[in-house]
Motif scaffolding. Structure first.
Motif, short mmCIF file in Angstrom:
data_model
loop_
_atom_site.label_atom_id
_atom_site.label_comp_id
_atom_site.label_asym_id
_atom_site.label_seq_id
_atom_site.Cartn_x
_atom_site.Cartn_y
_atom_site.Cartn_z
N ASN A 76 37.94 46.93 46.92
CA ASN A 76 36.79 46.53 46.10
C ASN A 76 37.03 46.83 44.62
N VAL A 105 38.61 40.08 39.31
CA VAL A 105 37.62 39.01 39.26
C VAL A 105 36.58 39.29 38.18
N TRP A 136 31.89 41.47 50.08
CA TRP A 136 33.07 41.99 49.36
C TRP A 136 34.35 41.63 50.09
N LEU A 141 35.03 38.05 49.61
CA LEU A 141 35.58 37.78 48.29
C LEU A 141 37.08 38.09 48.25
N GLY A 142 37.49 39.16 48.93
CA GLY A 142 38.92 39.45 49.03
C GLY A 142 39.67 38.33 49.72
N THR A 178 30.94 39.16 39.53
CA THR A 178 30.72 39.56 40.93
C THR A 178 29.28 40.02 41.17
N ILE A 222 39.33 44.17 43.29
CA ILE A 222 38.59 42.91 43.11
C ILE A 222 37.79 42.97 41.81
N TYR A 255 39.92 35.43 47.28
CA TYR A 255 40.91 35.69 46.25
C TYR A 255 42.33 35.47 46.80
N VAL A 262 45.23 40.22 51.98
CA VAL A 262 44.26 40.47 50.91
C VAL A 262 44.77 41.60 50.03
N TYR A 310 33.64 30.48 46.14
CA TYR A 310 34.46 31.00 45.04
C TYR A 310 35.26 29.88 44.39
N LEU A 343 46.04 41.45 46.00
CA LEU A 343 45.41 42.29 44.98
C LEU A 343 46.38 43.30 44.37
#
Length: 147
Positions: A105, A112, A132, A135-136, A124, A108, A139, A89, A18, A93
């Motif tokens: 999700n 994103v 997923w 990805l969190g 994504t 995200i 981030y 996370v 990422y 978010l």
């Protein structure tokens, strides 16, 4: 800043590369991901940290903890690995601690970008399964690092 992020598992783990967008993602056997970590030259490695919050855990949890340690040790600078709790996370978010995976999700996707289609891939596109969660982690690590 490029971040390799991992959602660790007992035999397979989700990963994301990422840099504000998803460069690659997937789920692969831990032995294979270990070699990826050894060879990767990203700016940071972030791994989801297991926290029990007083809950009873089983042997799978301990197996996953061993893999977290192996991934960390394989990184070029093991002492600089960022460990991200799931709660961190959710906070990154803008979610409450009680948020569920579908909420994570969704957040995200909102922050994103959408998956898009094969013909018109979004930021994504291709992220699935345990990627997923990775990805969190990416981030949240990006936010911690000032991104």
């Amino acid at each position: 800043m490029r971040i390799l992020a991992i959602d660790p598992g007992t035999t397979q783990s989700g990963f994301v590369l990422y840099d504000g967008k998803v460069l690659s993602s997937g789920v692969m056997p831990n032995e294979d991901l270990l070699r990826v970590v050894e060879d990767d030259r990203s700016d940071a490695l972030a791994i989801e940290k297991i926290v029990s919050y007083g809950n009873v855990v089983n042997n799978d949890t301990f197996d996953t903890c061993e893999w977290i340690g192996r991934f960390q040790q394989a990184w070029a600078c093991p002492g600089e690995v960022i460990k991200i709790k799931r709660l961190e996370v959710k906070k990154a978010l803008g979610l409450m601690g009680s948020a569920k995976d579908k909420d994570v999700n969704g957040a995200i996707l909102a922050l994103v970008g959408p998956k898009g289609t094969k013909r018109a891939p979004g930021p994504t596109y291709g992220v699935s399964s345990h990627a997923w969660a990775a990805l969190g982690v990416a981030y949240a690590a990006s936010k911690q690092l000032g991104g």
